[in-house]
Design a protein around this motif. Structure first.
Motif, PDB file in Angstrom:
ATOM      1  N   ILE A  26      -7.088  85.460  13.402  1.00  0.00           N
ATOM      2  CA  ILE A  26      -8.051  84.333  13.264  1.00  0.00           C
ATOM      3  C   ILE A  26      -8.243  83.972  14.915  1.00  0.00           C
ATOM      4  CG2 ILE A  26      -8.556  81.890  12.896  1.00  0.00           C
ATOM      5  CD1 ILE A  26      -6.949  82.353  10.372  1.00  0.00           C
ATOM      6  N   PRO A  27      -9.463  83.902  15.457  1.00  0.00           N
ATOM      7  CA  PRO A  27      -9.642  83.709  16.650  1.00  0.00           C
ATOM      8  C   PRO A  27      -9.026  82.426  17.167  1.00  0.00           C
ATOM      9  CG  PRO A  27     -11.846  84.403  15.668  1.00  0.00           C
ATOM     10  CD  PRO A  27     -10.612  84.029  14.616  1.00  0.00           C
ATOM     11  N   ASP A  28      -8.549  82.383  18.313  1.00  0.00           N
ATOM     12  CA  ASP A  28      -8.066  81.056  19.042  1.00  0.00           C
ATOM     13  C   ASP A  28      -9.410  80.025  19.274  1.00  0.00           C
ATOM     14  OD1 ASP A  28      -5.465  81.705  19.065  1.00  0.00           O
ATOM     15  OD2 ASP A  28      -5.547  82.734  21.195  1.00  0.00           O
ATOM     16  N   VAL A  29      -9.125  78.803  18.784  1.00  0.00           N
ATOM     17  CA  VAL A  29     -10.029  78.055  19.117  1.00  0.00           C
ATOM     18  C   VAL A  29     -10.018  77.179  20.166  1.00  0.00           C
ATOM     19  CG1 VAL A  29     -11.848  76.691  17.774  1.00  0.00           C
ATOM     20  CG2 VAL A  29     -10.571  78.165  16.384  1.00  0.00           C
ATOM     21  N   MET A  34      -7.867  87.398   8.839  1.00  0.00           N
ATOM     22  CA  MET A  34      -9.290  87.755   8.085  1.00  0.00           C
ATOM     23  C   MET A  34      -8.937  89.010   7.859  1.00  0.00           C
ATOM     24  SD  MET A  34     -10.508  84.902   7.848  1.00  0.00           S
ATOM     25  CE  MET A  34     -12.050  84.840   7.223  1.00  0.00           C
ATOM     26  N   ILE A  35      -9.832  89.484   6.458  1.00  0.00           N
ATOM     27  CA  ILE A  35      -9.641  90.867   6.382  1.00  0.00           C
ATOM     28  C   ILE A  35     -11.103  91.280   6.375  1.00  0.00           C
ATOM     29  CG2 ILE A  35      -9.491  92.595   4.635  1.00  0.00           C
ATOM     30  CD1 ILE A  35      -6.984  90.885   3.527  1.00  0.00           C
ATOM     31  N   MET A  90     -16.031  88.898   5.099  1.00  0.00           N
ATOM     32  CA  MET A  90     -14.814  88.688   5.505  1.00  0.00           C
ATOM     33  C   MET A  90     -14.130  87.852   4.335  1.00  0.00           C
ATOM     34  SD  MET A  90     -14.757  89.523   8.819  1.00  0.00           S
ATOM     35  CE  MET A  90     -13.464  88.725   9.499  1.00  0.00           C
ATOM     36  N   ILE A  91     -12.630  88.200   4.308  1.00  0.00           N
ATOM     37  CA  ILE A  91     -11.698  87.632   3.200  1.00  0.00           C
ATOM     38  C   ILE A  91     -10.481  86.877   3.908  1.00  0.00           C
ATOM     39  CG2 ILE A  91     -10.583  87.901   1.219  1.00  0.00           C
ATOM     40  CD1 ILE A  91     -11.806  90.622   0.662  1.00  0.00           C
ATOM     41  N   CYS A  92     -10.449  85.752   3.607  1.00  0.00           N
ATOM     42  CA  CYS A  92      -9.573  84.951   4.495  1.00  0.00           C
ATOM     43  C   CYS A  92      -8.135  85.322   3.583  1.00  0.00           C
ATOM     44  CB  CYS A  92      -9.533  83.458   4.456  1.00  0.00           C
ATOM     45  SG  CYS A  92      -8.066  82.437   5.213  1.00  0.00           S
ATOM     46  N   LEU A  93      -6.933  85.892   4.332  1.00  0.00           N
ATOM     47  CA  LEU A  93      -5.580  86.056   3.807  1.00  0.00           C
ATOM     48  C   LEU A  93      -4.788  85.062   3.723  1.00  0.00           C
ATOM     49  CD1 LEU A  93      -3.697  88.080   2.668  1.00  0.00           C
ATOM     50  CD2 LEU A  93      -3.067  88.782   4.964  1.00  0.00           C
TER      51      LEU A  93
END
Length: 159
Positions: free
Chosen positions: A117-120, A132-133, A139-142
């Motif tokens: 997940i990108p650093d925000v 994220m897949i 995209m699917i959040c694991l």
């Protein structure tokens, strides 16, 4: 951001996930944590239970808590319907039923498909997600159920 430590060895390895929908978004968990998938059935409320706990059901002689996964993730509560499902998972030593809008698919993915997940912000906490897949449909959040539920949550959800 690098791949989470427990996923580091999965690059190139195949793994099975179960994908499901919550509030119009796709999420998934590793199938190794899943015991079964059941159709929606009402649960028996438990007084003074956590807000994400809808109640309990009898699963072949074992009373298990039913958790509204959307509420647990900070989303609006799920309104169960005929397509809703209960994903029965074993987390630590606890059996829980997770209410989802609908189960989408069981997929075999390659570990390279899991993206961080990108650093925000510098204080970003990945929380309940392992990444994220990337998939042909988006995209699917694991989700990581072991981080979502603590070892001592069995006491919290006990009837």
């Amino acid at each position: 951001m690098s791949k989470p430590q427990h996923l580091a060895g999965l690059v190139g390895d195949q793994m099975e996930i179960i994908a499901f929908r919550l509030q119009g978004q796709e999420f998934c968990v590793m199938t190794r944590t899943i015991r079964e998938i059941r159709g929606w059935s009402p649960s028996t409320p438990v007084p003074r239970s956590p807000h994400e706990m809808l109640g309990v059901i009898n699963l072949r002689g074992i009373v298990i808590p039913i958790i509204d996964l959307a509420t647990k993730l900070g989303m609006p509560a799920t309104v169960p319907n005929e397509r809703s499902a209960i994903v029965v998972a074993e987390v630590h030593t606890m059996i829980v039923g997770l209410l989802v809008d609908q189960v989408s698919d069981i997929l075999t993915i390659n570990g390279r498909q899991i993206q961080p997940i990108p650093d925000v912000a510098t204080s970003f906490e990945p929380g309940y997600s392992d990444g994220m897949i990337t998939h042909e449909n988006g995209m699917i959040c694991l989700l990581n159920l072991a981080r979502m539920f603590r070892v001592d949550d069995a006491d919290l959800y006990a009837a």
